[in-house]
Design a protein around this motif. Structure first.
Motif, mmCIF file in Angstrom:
data_model
loop_
_atom_site.group_PDB
_atom_site.id
_atom_site.type_symbol
_atom_site.label_atom_id
_atom_site.label_comp_id
_atom_site.label_asym_id
_atom_site.label_seq_id
_atom_site.Cartn_x
_atom_site.Cartn_y
_atom_site.Cartn_z
ATOM 1 N N ALA A 68 13.987 10.728 -3.898
ATOM 2 C CA ALA A 68 13.985 10.802 -2.432
ATOM 3 C C ALA A 68 13.555 9.458 -1.857
ATOM 4 O O ALA A 68 12.464 8.973 -2.161
ATOM 5 C CB ALA A 68 13.041 11.909 -1.969
ATOM 6 N N LYS A 69 14.428 8.886 -1.029
ATOM 7 C CA LYS A 69 14.139 7.564 -0.466
ATOM 8 C C LYS A 69 12.856 7.567 0.356
ATOM 9 O O LYS A 69 12.054 6.641 0.290
ATOM 10 C CB LYS A 69 15.307 7.091 0.399
ATOM 11 N N THR A 70 12.657 8.651 1.137
ATOM 12 C CA THR A 70 11.474 8.714 1.999
ATOM 13 C C THR A 70 10.190 8.700 1.173
ATOM 14 O O THR A 70 9.216 8.035 1.520
ATOM 15 C CB THR A 70 11.496 9.987 2.858
ATOM 16 N N VAL A 71 10.217 9.444 0.041
ATOM 17 C CA VAL A 71 9.034 9.488 -0.824
ATOM 18 C C VAL A 71 8.748 8.100 -1.380
ATOM 19 O O VAL A 71 7.603 7.653 -1.411
ATOM 20 C CB VAL A 71 9.230 10.506 -1.969
ATOM 21 N N VAL A 72 9.820 7.426 -1.801
ATOM 22 C CA VAL A 72 9.649 6.096 -2.389
ATOM 23 C C VAL A 72 9.068 5.128 -1.359
ATOM 24 O O VAL A 72 8.125 4.387 -1.639
ATOM 25 C CB VAL A 72 10.989 5.580 -2.959
ATOM 26 N N ILE A 73 9.610 5.189 -0.128
ATOM 27 C CA ILE A 73 9.112 4.283 0.910
ATOM 28 C C ILE A 73 7.667 4.623 1.274
ATOM 29 O O ILE A 73 6.809 3.741 1.381
ATOM 30 C CB ILE A 73 10.032 4.323 2.148
ATOM 31 N N ALA A 74 7.385 5.932 1.395
ATOM 32 C CA ALA A 74 6.006 6.353 1.677
ATOM 33 C C ALA A 74 5.076 5.894 0.560
ATOM 34 O O ALA A 74 3.945 5.473 0.810
ATOM 35 C CB ALA A 74 5.945 7.865 1.840
ATOM 36 N N SER A 75 5.567 5.975 -0.676
ATOM 37 C CA SER A 75 4.747 5.558 -1.816
ATOM 38 C C SER A 75 4.374 4.094 -1.721
ATOM 39 O O SER A 75 3.237 3.719 -2.002
ATOM 40 C CB SER A 75 5.494 5.800 -3.119
ATOM 41 N N ILE A 76 5.352 3.270 -1.339
ATOM 42 C CA ILE A 76 5.062 1.834 -1.213
ATOM 43 C C ILE A 76 3.932 1.643 -0.204
ATOM 44 O O ILE A 76 2.954 0.935 -0.466
ATOM 45 C CB ILE A 76 6.313 1.045 -0.757
ATOM 46 N N ALA A 77 4.057 2.349 0.944
ATOM 47 C CA ALA A 77 3.028 2.229 1.977
ATOM 48 C C ALA A 77 1.676 2.699 1.456
ATOM 49 O O ALA A 77 0.653 2.034 1.652
ATOM 50 C CB ALA A 77 3.440 3.032 3.204
ATOM 51 N N ILE A 78 1.678 3.846 0.753
ATOM 52 C CA ILE A 78 0.420 4.386 0.229
ATOM 53 C C ILE A 78 -0.216 3.403 -0.752
ATOM 54 O O ILE A 78 -1.408 3.129 -0.700
ATOM 55 C CB ILE A 78 0.649 5.758 -0.454
ATOM 56 N N VAL A 79 0.609 2.859 -1.654
ATOM 57 C CA VAL A 79 0.069 1.960 -2.679
ATOM 58 C C VAL A 79 -0.526 0.707 -2.038
ATOM 59 O O VAL A 79 -1.656 0.316 -2.345
ATOM 60 C CB VAL A 79 1.164 1.583 -3.703
#
Lengths: 367, 383
Positions: free
Chosen positions: A93-104
């Motif tokens: 899921a693209k949204t999860v990946v983008i959110a993950s970058i932000a979280i990290v």
């Protein structure tokens, strides 16, 4: 119909085969003499990007296929579960990946900026004072063996400073455990440091730089600040947590040079160290203001200390006759330093101590 | 992937390794791994490791079949917890006394051979190809024998060097025979490094198995000495040249006072000059080592071939390093994928007949302890 390869579980013999399943979930293979088996008895690997799927049969045989979609459909029909391919859905899921970058990025920054210093502080405070009694003596022993010599300060001077030290620590909570030591510094030069067991060590060189005892007192208070905040314990905990953090994040940096982790690590560690120096400065400054000691003493002392490490000072000593008063050279170097710019250099970010000019400015403005 | 059966006559066919991983795919897996690891305060790292390894193994293909990584996350988690405790104990001991640190280092050193064996066994037994497990003979006795020689030499050297230092501080005059002995020992250590590496690599390879079949290793001691001679020789040459360049450049930059704006760029200049040299040495040894290990590996008449090039590896390391630094680590997955892809592209296997003849062996499950502790203390397990 799912195409793939079949392995019997005894040998590495590879057989091309086609898997079929009926409405009840029984599995059979084209061209293979194998009894029908129900899907519930086989272990199917979870989906991982587009890598092959493995169907493990109870007798040790294995079916390997690239047809991920067909396997997903089969699993969804006969063994529906929320956890099927949960990780795969997250990863695709693209949204999860983008959110993950932000979280990290965000949590990494928060952790380094606030998390690690905070927890290290708490952990350091939890260690009983008795336990730290044994810490640091080993370090002093090694320094004594390799660099230090016995102090050459006169007995009167020592007694004077000890009396002053006693007076200063009387008003510090837990200060009764602090001890004062003098050493001839040698290559260590003019310096002072605090050991976790409460020992504060001054080199003769630093004492000789001071114009009066109150200048020495300003440094005593700075070192007492390190002890009060248990900085040596804290920095050990910080180093440990940072090492763990880097290990967890980087996982594998073997594809590049170790510089990739070395430079950020150095930056963060010097950031931690600078923070603790500032904390010790704050302690010293607060104490001075509370007890009507002029912060000017710290200013003049720091100026002299900085000058004593400068090239101008060494040069001046070399050029002057042997019996010249060293303090004349110090004064000269201070004047030379004052002429130079105030700009912050890149190297400041890698230093263990904050920029001296900024430290001095703080005390000057307070006085 | 073609599913047709392979031929069964005994002619030799060269089958290339193929890596089908993609940077975009692995990036997603990696970033989700890191996020879940942070959110679970590190616990997920065991699952992350398994998923990462599964991705790289399963994307490696040979003769139409993939490799498989079968370790269970729980095994790895257990190992990590124990390693974490050991690691913390080490840090705590370093706080209390120098002696404590020295003792824990000695204890860890004594355990290294056992860790290497456990780690190799864990890694190999969790690797599967064509439904046949790789394997590793846990020969602890041989491991201690192989590792004891370098440890003895280096230990003696450190002991003597310490003796000299104490003697130095006590009396200014040192017994000259002692310092000569230390120098000779140091030279011996230097000359013996290739031999030790050969012994240790050979130990690791020949105890490896695919199913029931033993690995054999045809590299010779001569190969290892040649690798070091060339590596050291060229490094000395490059550093000498660099020294000459620096000797010319530095006075030009620092002729004026310290306020010279050029003085500020000196550290940067040094890094720019040193980094490629450092990377070259790193790439050279990495390349030759991999070529020596895999290029001399044989199992049941099937010969592995490896032809990595130092120049290309250096280019990869350099571009990877820059890319990772400029993107605060976000291109780490890309760097890993392209490196593995290159390595796979230059490796192949000469198959005698076909790969159908291997027989599975019964292997008990291994504890993850060795591998994880080895990983925590950053030992290079190579292979």
């Amino acid at each position: 119909m799912i195409e793939g390869i079949f392995f019997d579980g005894e040998t590495s013999t590879k057989k091309a085969s086609v898997l079929h399943y009926d409405e009840q979930g029984y599995i059979s293979f084209t061209d293979l003499d194998i009894e029908k088996i129900h899907i519930n008895l086989i272990k199917i690997s979870t989906r991982l990007a587009n890598t092959p799927r493995y169907l493990n049969f109870p007798d040790g045989s294995l079916f390997e296929t690239n047809n991920n979609d067909a396997i997903d459909e089969m699993v969804q029909t006969f063994k529906p579960s929320f956890f099927n391919g949960l990780l795969h859905s997250l990863e695709s899921a693209k949204t999860v990946v983008i959110a993950s970058i932000a979280i990290v990025v965000l949590s990494g920054w928060l952790l380094i900026k606030y998390g690690i210093p905070y927890f290290s502080n708490e952990i350091a405070a939890m260690v009983p004072a008795d336990a730290s009694k044994y810490m640091g003596q080993g370090v002093l022993d090694i320094m004594d063996k390799n660099w230090f010599e016995k102090t050459r300060l006169s007995a009167e001077k020592q007694a004077e400073l000890r009396l002053l030290f006693k007076k200063l620590i009387k008003d510090i909570d837990g200060g009764e455990n602090y001890k004062l030591e003098f050493r001839q510094g040698g290559v260590i030069q003019a310096n002072a440091f605090a050991l976790p067991n409460g020992t504060i060590v001054f080199t003769d060189e630093l004492i000789n730089l001071a114009a009066n005892n109150m200048e020495v007192a300003s440094i005593m208070l700075h070192e007492a600040g390190h002890l009060k905040h248990r900085h040596s314990l804290r920095s050990t905990v910080q180093q440990f947590s940072l090492a763990m953090f880097v290990m967890v994040i980087s996982g594998d940096v073997s594809t590049s040079s170790s510089i990739v982790t070395a430079i950020p690590l150095m930056l963060v560690e010097s950031g931690f160290s600078q923070e603790m120096e500032s904390e010790a400065d704050t302690f010293s400054l607060d104490y001075m203001l509370k007890h009507n000691i002029s912060p000017k003493y710290f200013v003049t002392m720091m100026e002299k200390l900085e000058a004593s490490y400068s090239d101008a000072y060494t040069k001046c000593l070399k050029e002057s006759p042997k019996d010249v008063d060293k303090n004349k050279c110090i004064e000269k170097s201070i004047v030379a330093k004052k002429g130079s710019g105030d700009t912050k250099k890149i190297t400041d970010y890698f230093s263990t101590h904050p920029n001296v000019k900024e430290r001095i400015k703080r005390f000057r403005e307070a006085s | 992937m073609g599913y047709e059966d392979t031929n069964t006559d005994n002619t030799i066919t060269n089958e290339p390794f193929e890596f089908t991983g993609k940077a975009s795919e692995y990036f997603s897996i990696w970033i989700v791994n890191v996020t879940l690891t942070i959110l679970t305060l590190g616990i997920y790292s065991a699952w992350a490791k398994v998923r990462t390894n599964q991705y790289f193994y399963s994307n490696t293909l040979l003769d139409g079949a993939s490799f498989r990584y079968t370790a269970r996350p729980i095994q790895i988690l257990k190992g990590r917890i124990i390693a974490f405790i050991v690691f913390m104990g080490y840090y705590a001991s370093s706080l209390v006394s120098v002696k404590g640190t020295a003792i824990s280092i000695v204890v860890i050193m004594l355990l290294v051979p056992a860790f290497v064996v456990m780690s190799m066994a864990f890694r190999m037994r969790n690797s599967v190809y064509r439904n046949v497990r790789f394997n590793f003979d846990k020969n602890y006795k041989r491991a201690y024998l192989v590792f004891s020689i370098p440890v003895l030499f280096i230990g003696t050297y450190l002991f003597l060097a310490a003796q000299i230092q104490t003697a130095n501080t006590a009396t200014p005059t040192v017994d000259p025979t002692l310092s000569i002995l230390v120098l000779v020992l140091l030279l011996a250590i230097f000359l013996m490094v290739p031999w030790w590496e050969y012994m240790i690599t050979q130990f690791k390879v020949v105890h490896g198995k695919f199913g029931d079949a033993n690995f054999s290793f045809s590299a010779t001691l001569k190969n290892y000495f040649a690798m070091y001679a060339k590596g050291y020789g060229l490094s000395i040459l490059i550093f000498a040249l660099l020294g000459i360049v620096m000797a010319i450049v530095i006075p030009m930059l620092s002729t004026k006072d310290a306020q010279n704006p050029m003085a500020g760029i000196m550290p940067g200049l040094v890094i720019v000059l040193i980094l490629p040299v450092y990377l070259w040495i790193f790439a050279y040894f990495q390349t030759k080592r991999t070529n020596l290990i895999f290029g001399n590996l044989e199992v049941q008449g099937h010969k592995v071939k490896a032809d990595l090039k130092t120049g290309y590896m250096m280019y990869l390391y350099l571009t990877n390093t820059l890319a990772i630094m400029l993107t605060i680590g976000l291109l780490m997955p890309w760097a890993k994928i392209r490196t593995v892809k290159y390595k796979a592209s230059v490796m192949s296997i000469d198959i005698a007949g076909d790969l159908n003849q291997f027989i599975t062996s019964q292997a008990e499950q291994q504890s993850a302890l060795g591998e994880e502790i080895g990983e925590m203390f950053d030992m290079d397990l190579g292979f």
